[in-house]
Design an enzyme around this catalytic site. Structure first.
Site, PDB file in Angstrom:
ATOM      1  N   HIS A  33       0.841  -1.200   0.000  1.00 15.13           N
ATOM      2  CA  HIS A  33       0.000   0.000   0.000  1.00 15.13           C
ATOM      3  C   HIS A  33       0.874   1.247   0.000  1.00 15.13           C
ATOM      4  O   HIS A  33       1.220   1.758   1.064  1.00 15.13           O
ATOM      5  CB  HIS A  33      -0.910  -0.018   1.227  1.00 15.13           C
ATOM      6  CG  HIS A  33      -1.765  -1.245   1.327  1.00 15.13           C
ATOM      7  ND1 HIS A  33      -1.273  -2.453   1.779  1.00 15.13           N
ATOM      8  CD2 HIS A  33      -3.064  -1.455   1.021  1.00 15.13           C
ATOM      9  CE1 HIS A  33      -2.252  -3.354   1.749  1.00 15.13           C
ATOM     10  NE2 HIS A  33      -3.336  -2.780   1.294  1.00 15.13           N
ATOM     11  N   HIS A 268      -4.143   2.871  -3.440  1.00 14.91           N
ATOM     12  CA  HIS A 268      -4.324   2.312  -2.100  1.00 14.91           C
ATOM     13  C   HIS A 268      -3.527   1.025  -1.912  1.00 14.91           C
ATOM     14  O   HIS A 268      -2.714   0.931  -1.000  1.00 14.91           O
ATOM     15  CB  HIS A 268      -5.814   2.045  -1.810  1.00 14.91           C
ATOM     16  CG  HIS A 268      -6.022   1.089  -0.679  1.00 14.91           C
ATOM     17  ND1 HIS A 268      -6.010   1.484   0.634  1.00 14.91           N
ATOM     18  CD2 HIS A 268      -6.188  -0.255  -0.673  1.00 14.91           C
ATOM     19  CE1 HIS A 268      -6.177   0.420   1.408  1.00 14.91           C
ATOM     20  NE2 HIS A 268      -6.283  -0.649   0.647  1.00 14.91           N
ATOM     21  N   GLU A 416     -18.921  -4.701  23.392  1.00 19.38           N
ATOM     22  CA  GLU A 416     -18.028  -5.855  23.492  1.00 19.38           C
ATOM     23  C   GLU A 416     -16.803  -5.722  22.599  1.00 19.38           C
ATOM     24  O   GLU A 416     -15.686  -6.079  22.994  1.00 19.38           O
ATOM     25  CB  GLU A 416     -18.772  -7.147  23.129  1.00 19.38           C
ATOM     26  CG  GLU A 416     -19.919  -7.510  24.058  1.00 19.38           C
ATOM     27  CD  GLU A 416     -21.220  -6.807  23.679  1.00 19.38           C
ATOM     28  OE1 GLU A 416     -21.259  -6.062  22.672  1.00 19.38           O
ATOM     29  OE2 GLU A 416     -22.225  -6.999  24.397  1.00 19.38           O
ATOM     30  N   HIS A 478     -29.553 -16.463  22.807  1.00 18.88           N
ATOM     31  CA  HIS A 478     -28.543 -16.270  23.848  1.00 18.88           C
ATOM     32  C   HIS A 478     -27.760 -17.549  24.164  1.00 18.88           C
ATOM     33  O   HIS A 478     -26.846 -17.522  24.979  1.00 18.88           O
ATOM     34  CB  HIS A 478     -29.206 -15.760  25.132  1.00 18.88           C
ATOM     35  CG  HIS A 478     -29.524 -14.295  25.082  1.00 18.88           C
ATOM     36  ND1 HIS A 478     -30.217 -13.720  24.037  1.00 18.88           N
ATOM     37  CD2 HIS A 478     -29.214 -13.276  25.928  1.00 18.88           C
ATOM     38  CE1 HIS A 478     -30.333 -12.416  24.255  1.00 18.88           C
ATOM     39  NE2 HIS A 478     -29.736 -12.128  25.394  1.00 18.88           N
TER      40      HIS A 478
END
Ligand SMILES: Cc1ncc(C[n+]2csc(CCOP(=O)(O)OP(=O)(O)O)c2C)c(N)n1
Ligand SMILES: [Mg+2]
Length: 673
Positions: A33, A268, A416, A478
């Site tokens: 890159h 890029h 999380e 869950h």
């Protein structure tokens, strides 16, 4: 680039050195890159020359500033800067960019390149890592600095790209950082309007400045990424703002200087091409077309960073010596923590559990945590808004946060993914053993960060409760199914699922002692009996990953039952019955596949003798990870569907995770011979 913004000629030579090296290394590797390092070269020059307080001769100097390149694809920027400033990285290392065994891998990796503080590449992670590092600094400073003795006093810088800021994790992490008022955190946003697909207009029209302002950050803009004076002034202004984190939005032009590729997504992730490299060097006024040419004058100026770093380090050393003289105990303690050495006797208060102590392993975990916490001050952590369910609170300590940095309990909020990356940042920083809790099902929401912890061999601990259908009524959304096997598939990640409160003690002991990689604890919501260790194998067997829990009286076993966690008691019930009806049966508790796999073959053969092919594993989860241990004549009683909403005993029964089923399968195997 406006005329007034042009850096002085010698600065420009130094800046263009980074551009030339980035172009050449990518061209030589025929991959990489080039564009972003070329665009960010002026920022690198300003940072490494004037701001980053690092010592190239000692990349581990504890009070160094931390720097995270969140857009890890721009790694040639860092490799060039590290080589040029005199870290232990040579021009030859740069010529080996992206080659097997080199110190210049395809994206920056912690532990591979001296001076690289964090492994990045998956976009967004580095922002979370930087937040974790800033938290660690704030906490360590609060604990160890004394009036007139600021021996922990450094900043955390990061650079992020459009992709970093699109990723959800950066939203979580930036929101948390703003809430925590991390005043020594300074980010640069490479606002180049380009991602792989083309213009950011395609998919990204956030008002980033207002977004970060609403998180509580101090935000500035530098409208020309080549304007070193403006970059310098903005950095100084950010440093002066100490009551909140800072973001500096820098408008840059990818592949700056390339006549045909500047401002194009083409720059890029692919070499510019031999001809374009030549044209770019000519356009930049670069003095040579020889690849990897580094002008002496440029190298000399960059290398002044060595002297600056040595001076800063020496100054700190003097202050550290004074601190050590004034506070010898504190100094020793800080040294211990930074070295990652456990204090003597840290495990002397571990609880023991008897027959009357039936409880969920999450509850046992909380007792262990609270027994070791007073002796292990480096243990800090919390939960992603499930503190009362994960039972991760350290009693006797308060909630950490702005102005309360000596407390040990963190509320990560319902974030999380950021929690995972923040734990990594705290671990990268050193001085702590960080842990984070959530439901096992939501490990999916932080898995990318866990994977990077494993890759970078970080010491982090995950407290995953509600580890199966045993959580019951919350239902299939869950109830983890494939998570255990999926986590076991991550190299370097240790997954421990203790069978009872006794094994939970050993699971925490293992997690604290374990080096070179994260540990995930899978804990029950539901109550489990304490296994009678006078009758059965000792909990110490957990340290070997799998061990013989119960053998048949007299005869050698014909059948082996293997289980983890809450299914061990089901295996023990079946064992009782099978031995009663003359089918000699062994039960192996297998709390940690990774530890067991690491045992010598002789030990593994003792526990799972190759001559006993009749094996049945039971685990309330997808069966995939078990086949290595049961062999091709073995059977796995697992779950190959989603769970259900009901009281858990009913779900176990409906899904066939019962002693009856184990007994029937054992009979069938024995009859089949
Ligand atoms: C999580 C993640 N998704 C996708 C990618 C692949 N990828 C690498 S860079 C990039 C986007 C490039 O745009 P930007 O972040 O603005 O970087 P720039 O090209 O401007 O340097 C993508 C999608 C990745 N590295 N990480
Ligand atoms: Mg971009």
């Amino acid at each position: 680039m406006s005329a007034t913004a042009a850096p002085p000629a010698t600065d420009l030579l130094c800046i263009n050195t980074v551009r030339a090296l980035a172009m050449d290394a990518v061209q030589q590797a025929d991959s990489g890159h080039p564009g972003t390092p070329m665009a960010l070269a002026p920022l690198a020059w300003v940072l490494w020359q004037r701001h980053l307080r690092v010592d190239p001769a000692d990349p581990a100097w504890p009070d160094r500033d931390r720097f995270v390149l969140s857009c890890g694809h721009a790694c040639m920027l860092m490799y060039a800067a590290l080589y040029l400033t005199g870290f232990d990285l040579s021009l030859d290392d740069l010529k080996q960019f992206r080659q097997w065994g080199s110190r210049t891998p395809g994206h920056v990796e912690f532990g591979v390149t001296p001076g690289v503080e964090a492994t990045t590449g998956p976009l967004g992670q580095g922002v979370g890592n930087a937040v974790g590092m800033a938290i660690a600094e704030a906490e360590l400073a609060a604990l160890f600095n004394r009036p007139g003795h600021d021996i922990v006093d450094h900043r955390t810088y990061f650079i992020c790209s459009d992709g970093d800021l699109m990723e959800g994790i950066s939203h979580e992490a930036a929101s948390l950082a703003g809430h925590l008022k991390l005043g020594k955190l300074i980010g640069f946003y490479d606002d180049n309007h380009i991602t792989i697909d083309g213009s950011t207009d395609l998919a990204f029209t956030d008002d980033t400045a207002r977004r970060f302002e609403s998180y509580g950050w101090h935000v500035q803009r530098v409208t020309d990424g080549n304007d070193t004076q403006a970059l310098d002034a903005a950095t100084q202004a950010a440093q002066a703002v100490t009551d909140r984190p800072s973001l500096i939005i820098v408008r840059t032009h990818i592949a700056f200087g390339s006549p045909h590729k500047q401002d194009s997504a083409e720059a890029h992730g692919a070499p510019l091409g031999v001809d374009e490299v030549k044209l770019t060097k000519q356009a930049l006024g670069w003095p040579s077309l020889e690849p990897f040419y580094v002008p002496e004058e440029s190298l000399a100026r960059w290398r002044s960073a060595k002297e600056r770093g040595a001076r800063l380090h020496a100054d700190w050393q003097r202050r550290w010596d004074a601190y050590r003289a004034a506070f010898p105990d504190l100094a020793r303690e800080l040294e211990r923590r930074l070295a990652g050495r456990l204090p003597d006797g840290w495990d002397s208060a571990l609880p023991t559990f008897g027959a009357a102590d039936a409880q969920a392993t999450r509850a046992a975990s909380s007792k262990v945590l609270n027994a070791i916490a007073p002796k292990l001050p480096e243990l800090i952590g919390g939960s992603a808004d499930l503190t009362g369910s994960n039972l991760t609170y350290i009693k006797g300590s308060g909630d950490a946060g702005a102005g309360r940095w000596s407390e040990r309990n963190f509320h990560f909020g319902v974030r999380e993914h950021a929690m995972g990356a923040v734990l990594n940042g705290i671990a990268y920083h050193r001085g702590f053993i960080p842990y984070g809790g959530t439901f096992l099902i939501f490990s999916d929401y932080m898995r990318p960060a866990m994977r990077l912890a494993a890759l970078a061999e970080l010491k982090t601990i995950y407290v995953f409760t509600h580890d199966s259908i045993g959580l019951g009524e919350d239902g299939p959304t869950h109830q983890p199914i494939e998570q255990l096997s999926a986590l076991r598939a991550i190299p370097n990640l240790v997954v421990i699922r203790p069978a009872d409160p006794g094994e939970t003690v050993e699971a925490w002991r293992a997690a604290i002692v374990h080096q070179r990689g994260p540990v995930a604890l899978a804990l029950t919501r539901q109550k489990l009996a304490v296994i009678d260790r006078a009758k059965f194998g000792s909990t110490a067997g957990l340290q070997r990953g799998g061990y013989v829990l119960a053998d048949p009286p007299g005869n050698p076993p014909r059948v082996i039952l293997l289980a983890t966690g809450s299914e061990v008691e089901i295996a023990l019930a079946a064992w009782e019955r099978l031995n009663g009806e003359g089918i000699a049966t062994r039960v192996v508790s297998m709390p940690c596949f990774e530890f067991f796999a690491a045992q010598p073959a002789q030990y593994r053969d003792e526990v799972l003798p190759p001559g006993i092919p009749l094996r049945i594993a039971i685990e309330a989860a997808a069966p995939d990870s078990w086949y290595r241990w049961v062999g091709d004549r073995g059977v796995v009683l697992g779950i190959e569907r989603f769970g259900a909403s009901a009281p858990y005993q009913r779900i176990y029964k409906e899904l066939g995770l019962t002693a009856d089923h184990l007994v029937a399968e054992a009979r069938r195997l024995v009859q089949a011979g």
